[in-house]
Design a protein around this motif. Sequence first.
Motif, PDB file in Angstrom:
ATOM      1  N   ALA A   1       1.149  -1.002  -0.459  1.00  0.00           N
ATOM      2  CA  ALA A   1       0.314  -0.074   0.044  1.00  0.00           C
ATOM      3  C   ALA A   1       1.135   0.845  -0.146  1.00  0.00           C
ATOM      4  CB  ALA A   1      -1.109  -0.055   0.876  1.00  0.00           C
ATOM      5  N   THR A   2       1.693   1.567   1.019  1.00  0.00           N
ATOM      6  CA  THR A   2       2.735   2.543   0.590  1.00  0.00           C
ATOM      7  C   THR A   2       3.522   2.899  -0.511  1.00  0.00           C
ATOM      8  OG1 THR A   2       3.208   2.179   3.509  1.00  0.00           O
ATOM      9  CG2 THR A   2       4.705   3.231   2.039  1.00  0.00           C
ATOM     10  N   THR A   3       4.093   1.915  -1.250  1.00  0.00           N
ATOM     11  CA  THR A   3       4.572   1.628  -1.883  1.00  0.00           C
ATOM     12  C   THR A   3       3.323   2.156  -3.595  1.00  0.00           C
ATOM     13  OG1 THR A   3       5.941  -0.357  -2.312  1.00  0.00           O
ATOM     14  CG2 THR A   3       5.713   0.395  -4.413  1.00  0.00           C
ATOM     15  N   LEU A   4       2.390   2.005  -3.476  1.00  0.00           N
ATOM     16  CA  LEU A   4       1.374   2.628  -4.371  1.00  0.00           C
ATOM     17  C   LEU A   4       1.335   4.083  -4.144  1.00  0.00           C
ATOM     18  CD1 LEU A   4      -1.677  -0.116  -4.647  1.00  0.00           C
ATOM     19  CD2 LEU A   4       0.314   0.174  -6.185  1.00  0.00           C
ATOM     20  N   TYR A   5       1.329   4.508  -2.447  1.00  0.00           N
ATOM     21  CA  TYR A   5       1.309   5.791  -2.689  1.00  0.00           C
ATOM     22  C   TYR A   5       2.818   6.368  -3.201  1.00  0.00           C
ATOM     23  CZ  TYR A   5      -2.906   5.337  -0.242  1.00  0.00           C
ATOM     24  OH  TYR A   5      -4.139   4.995   0.662  1.00  0.00           O
ATOM     25  N   ILE A   6       4.065   5.855  -2.825  1.00  0.00           N
ATOM     26  CA  ILE A   6       4.879   5.905  -3.170  1.00  0.00           C
ATOM     27  C   ILE A   6       5.259   6.426  -4.763  1.00  0.00           C
ATOM     28  CG2 ILE A   6       7.361   5.645  -3.516  1.00  0.00           C
ATOM     29  CD1 ILE A   6       7.568   4.222  -0.661  1.00  0.00           C
TER      30      ILE A   6
ATOM     31  N   GLN B   1      -3.564   8.730  -5.346  1.00  0.00           N
ATOM     32  CA  GLN B   1      -3.839   9.903  -4.666  1.00  0.00           C
ATOM     33  C   GLN B   1      -4.930   9.370  -3.242  1.00  0.00           C
ATOM     34  OE1 GLN B   1      -7.130  11.801  -7.514  1.00  0.00           O
ATOM     35  NE2 GLN B   1      -4.803  12.606  -8.514  1.00  0.00           N
ATOM     36  N   SER B   2      -4.509  10.305  -2.385  1.00  0.00           N
ATOM     37  CA  SER B   2      -5.465   9.850  -0.814  1.00  0.00           C
ATOM     38  C   SER B   2      -5.453  11.481  -1.086  1.00  0.00           C
ATOM     39  CB  SER B   2      -3.471  10.139  -0.273  1.00  0.00           C
ATOM     40  OG  SER B   2      -4.585   9.207   1.271  1.00  0.00           O
ATOM     41  N   GLU B   3      -6.956  10.845   0.286  1.00  0.00           N
ATOM     42  CA  GLU B   3      -7.069  12.327   0.372  1.00  0.00           C
ATOM     43  C   GLU B   3      -6.954  12.954   2.288  1.00  0.00           C
ATOM     44  OE1 GLU B   3     -11.947  11.641   1.181  1.00  0.00           O
ATOM     45  OE2 GLU B   3     -11.995  11.469  -0.938  1.00  0.00           O
TER      46      GLU B   3
ATOM     47  N   ALA C   1       3.305  13.785   1.991  1.00  0.00           N
ATOM     48  CA  ALA C   1       5.034  13.148   1.708  1.00  0.00           C
ATOM     49  C   ALA C   1       4.807  12.796  -0.010  1.00  0.00           C
ATOM     50  CB  ALA C   1       4.790  11.895   2.585  1.00  0.00           C
ATOM     51  N   GLN C   2       4.207  12.959  -0.485  1.00  0.00           N
ATOM     52  CA  GLN C   2       4.503  12.606  -1.730  1.00  0.00           C
ATOM     53  C   GLN C   2       4.381  14.301  -2.202  1.00  0.00           C
ATOM     54  OE1 GLN C   2      -0.251  12.219  -2.895  1.00  0.00           O
ATOM     55  NE2 GLN C   2       0.298   9.491  -3.035  1.00  0.00           N
ATOM     56  N   LYS C   3       4.263  15.146  -2.373  1.00  0.00           N
ATOM     57  CA  LYS C   3       4.849  16.494  -2.066  1.00  0.00           C
ATOM     58  C   LYS C   3       6.086  16.295  -1.960  1.00  0.00           C
ATOM     59  CE  LYS C   3       4.723  21.463  -1.579  1.00  0.00           C
ATOM     60  NZ  LYS C   3       3.942  22.161  -0.760  1.00  0.00           N
ATOM     61  N   LEU C   4       7.464  16.631  -0.698  1.00  0.00           N
ATOM     62  CA  LEU C   4       8.064  16.275  -0.638  1.00  0.00           C
ATOM     63  C   LEU C   4       8.860  14.791  -1.525  1.00  0.00           C
ATOM     64  CD1 LEU C   4       8.195  15.903   2.760  1.00  0.00           C
ATOM     65  CD2 LEU C   4       8.339  18.051   1.540  1.00  0.00           C
ATOM     66  N   LEU C   5       8.349  13.978  -1.576  1.00  0.00           N
ATOM     67  CA  LEU C   5       9.000  13.246  -2.154  1.00  0.00           C
ATOM     68  C   LEU C   5       9.542  13.412  -4.163  1.00  0.00           C
ATOM     69  CD1 LEU C   5      10.106  10.205  -2.718  1.00  0.00           C
ATOM     70  CD2 LEU C   5       8.538   9.792  -3.203  1.00  0.00           C
ATOM     71  N   THR C   6       8.520  14.177  -4.528  1.00  0.00           N
ATOM     72  CA  THR C   6       8.419  14.422  -5.904  1.00  0.00           C
ATOM     73  C   THR C   6       9.459  15.527  -5.822  1.00  0.00           C
ATOM     74  OG1 THR C   6       5.931  14.371  -6.333  1.00  0.00           O
ATOM     75  CG2 THR C   6       7.165  16.203  -7.370  1.00  0.00           C
TER      76      THR C   6
END
Length: 309
Positions: A101-106, A110-112, A119-124
């Motif tokens: 599940a974490t890998t999918l978000y990485i 999309q998540s609410e 975290a996705q913004k920082l990762l990008t």
Amino acid sequence: MKKAFGLLPLFPILLKRKNRQQQFVQENFAAELSPIQESNNTLHNKLMYYATWGVVSISEVFADLNKRVLSHEERYLASVLSILYALADYMVDELKLSHSATTLYINGKQSEDLLITWAQKLLTELQNKPAIGEHLSKAIDAQLESKEQTANSTIEKVKELTHRKGSLTMFLYRCFIDAPINETEKAVVLQLGYTLQLADDIIDAYDDTADKINTTANATDLLSVENHFQEQINISKKLFLNSYGGSRRVKKAFLQFELLFGISHFAAKRFKKMNIEQFNTFTILQHHRSNFIIDMEKPSDFLKVLFYF
């Protein structure tokens, strides 16, 4: 004793750097941190802790070795990485997200959940840095895999994964420093990363054991843990001095790492006083978690570590 006295001036220096970094984080991530502080103060404190000491104890040392202070971008990128690791821990430990599940978000699902989207913004932001993306992906994979270590994991497997996790994370922090890195220095950085991860495992032994996560600190007896840890410290110091030289500046830089190692040695000594020679849920649950906490911002704890060191 001479080395211990040499550490005394580090205390005000580290506190000054800690306050400066804390202010930097509050100013640059205020929009995300303010609502977290209001709704989840525990998580806010964890984010501040990661984003402060991750930069002070690693990035600032590499800047010192290059005879300068961190630039704004270097400090920002190191802060982003530190916050990202704290959020990853939260996603796994509190949200109970599986590896898949974490890998999918990485990968951009999309998540609410505002924390996941942050975290996705920082990762990008980090992935968009040309020299970072590949190393970042490997480091995150190792971090996630480490959360799945169980009592069935062999000590060999645990050490192998610990080496990957620690060395890759340390290498990322070094990559943020705008200075060339050769293969000799890279070997030093990777070794330091592994040794610091061993140190971290010792400090986190209580929580990891309670959560049934196998680490280098609880997968074998405490004496073996200490011996392996000290061997890796010796290797790290030798490589460090061979790579950077034996100047006063270099020795002072490594002294800061030795202080971190000293905290873990002190923690191991405390375990012995509690008659804990091998970690398991039975032995640790006889003690309160507070007995295992070492707060280096408290002068009393700092002096205890210093005199033990």
